[in-house]
Scaffold this active site. Structure first.
Site, PDB file in Angstrom:
ATOM      1  N   ASP A   1       0.886  -1.525  -0.002  1.00 22.66           N
ATOM      2  CA  ASP A   1       0.563  -0.139   0.386  1.00 22.66           C
ATOM      3  C   ASP A   1       0.951   1.207   0.255  1.00 22.66           C
ATOM      4  OD1 ASP A   1      -2.561  -1.401   0.115  1.00 22.66           O
ATOM      5  OD2 ASP A   1      -2.795  -1.665   2.272  1.00 22.66           O
TER       6      ASP A   1
ATOM      7  N   TYR B   1       7.717  -9.653   7.271  1.00 23.34           N
ATOM      8  CA  TYR B   1       7.047  -8.509   7.604  1.00 23.34           C
ATOM      9  C   TYR B   1       7.882  -8.624   8.390  1.00 23.34           C
ATOM     10  CZ  TYR B   1       4.086  -7.495   3.249  1.00 23.34           C
ATOM     11  OH  TYR B   1       3.232  -8.254   1.848  1.00 23.34           O
TER      12      TYR B   1
END
Length: 267
Positions: free
Chosen positions: A52, A119
């Site tokens: 994003d 992540y």
């Protein structure tokens, strides 16, 4: 025809996310623009993860095919030169860089052949406003109980239906069951007493905003808004409204993409 696998890093602050969009600067759009110039043919890049706006990457992967003559190693040098500013790039550092490129078999696809990802989410846990870190960290001013966060993380590890950690608006998935192989929470303090908390999560796949919602939930545990054991009930409920807030994008980094199951699972 060559099939090239790229490893890419970027500061997502000035990008409208990964995926190409008309009239907007995106990571995919920039890569395709520059690679098309370097390869002297139209290039379409397939990324592993559609990060994003505001999200960063240390090890994003992407593949593309083309019939071009430039050697793979020179492709990296030429593309990075343009990304950094071209002829005026001496001393400049851009916000997007190709770390490496390698030739892979013709049928390889960066997204569909990926077995999982790692992540890292970075939290700056201190009272004073840190303006020079605002695009790289999520600043939480209330002191967080890291031991409570670690306890809560135990309820997230493993194979579960993670519907509770999925935001609305993403690509519809066939299943919301995922496996989280590891979830580590660590902290560092510098000489000035500033505290940084790192959430490192590794899994075979992630739902839309899943890592950010997990982070927001762990922050609420650390701040005392939720007891650690409530996370088990949240996961079992499958209800998004019971989980914590969605942490902001700037603290999130795509760290690594795995193409071998044994590497992902630590076998």
């Amino acid at each position: 025809m060559k099939n090239i696998l790229l490893t890419i890093e970027y500061d997502g602050t000035s990008f409208f996310g990964w995926q190409r969009q008309p009239e907007k600067r995106t990571v995919q759009g920039e890569l395709e623009r520059v690679l098309s110039v370097v390869c002297r043919c139209p290039v379409q890049v397939n990324g592993t993860s559609r990060t994003d706006a505001g999200v960063h990457a240390l090890g994003q992967r992407a593949s593309f095919k083309g019939d071009f003559g430039i050697p793979t190693d020179r492709l990296v040098v030429a593309a990075n030169n343009i990304l950094a500013g071209g002829m005026n790039s001496i001393g400049k550092i851009g916000d997007l860089r190709i770390v490496s490129a390698e030739e892979v078999p013709e049928g390889f696809h960066a997204r569909f052949d990926a077995k999982g990802k790692k992540y890292v989410y970075k939290i700056l846990n201190c009272q004073e406003t840190q303006i020079f870190s605002r695009n790289q960290y999520y600043q939480v001013r209330k002191s967080l109980n890291i031991e409570a966060m670690k306890q809560a993380a135990l309820y997230i590890k493993g194979t579960h239906d993670f519907k509770c950690f999925q935001a609305a608006g993403g690509e519809e998935k066939k299943t919301t069951v995922r496996t989280i192989y590891d979830l580590q929470i660590t902290e560092e303090k510098n000489e000035l007493g500033k505290r940084t908390i790192f959430i490192e999560i590794k899994g075979d796949g992630f739902l839309y905003n899943m890592v950010r919602i997990i982070t927001g939930t762990l922050v609420e545990v650390g701040s005392g808004k939720l007891p650690a054991e409530a996370v088990q009930d949240i996961v079992e409920s499958g209800q998004r409204q019971k989980a914590g807030h969605t942490a902001p994008p700037q603290g999130l980094y795509l760290s690594k993409v795995y193409y071998k199951l044994e590497d992902l699972a630590g076998l």
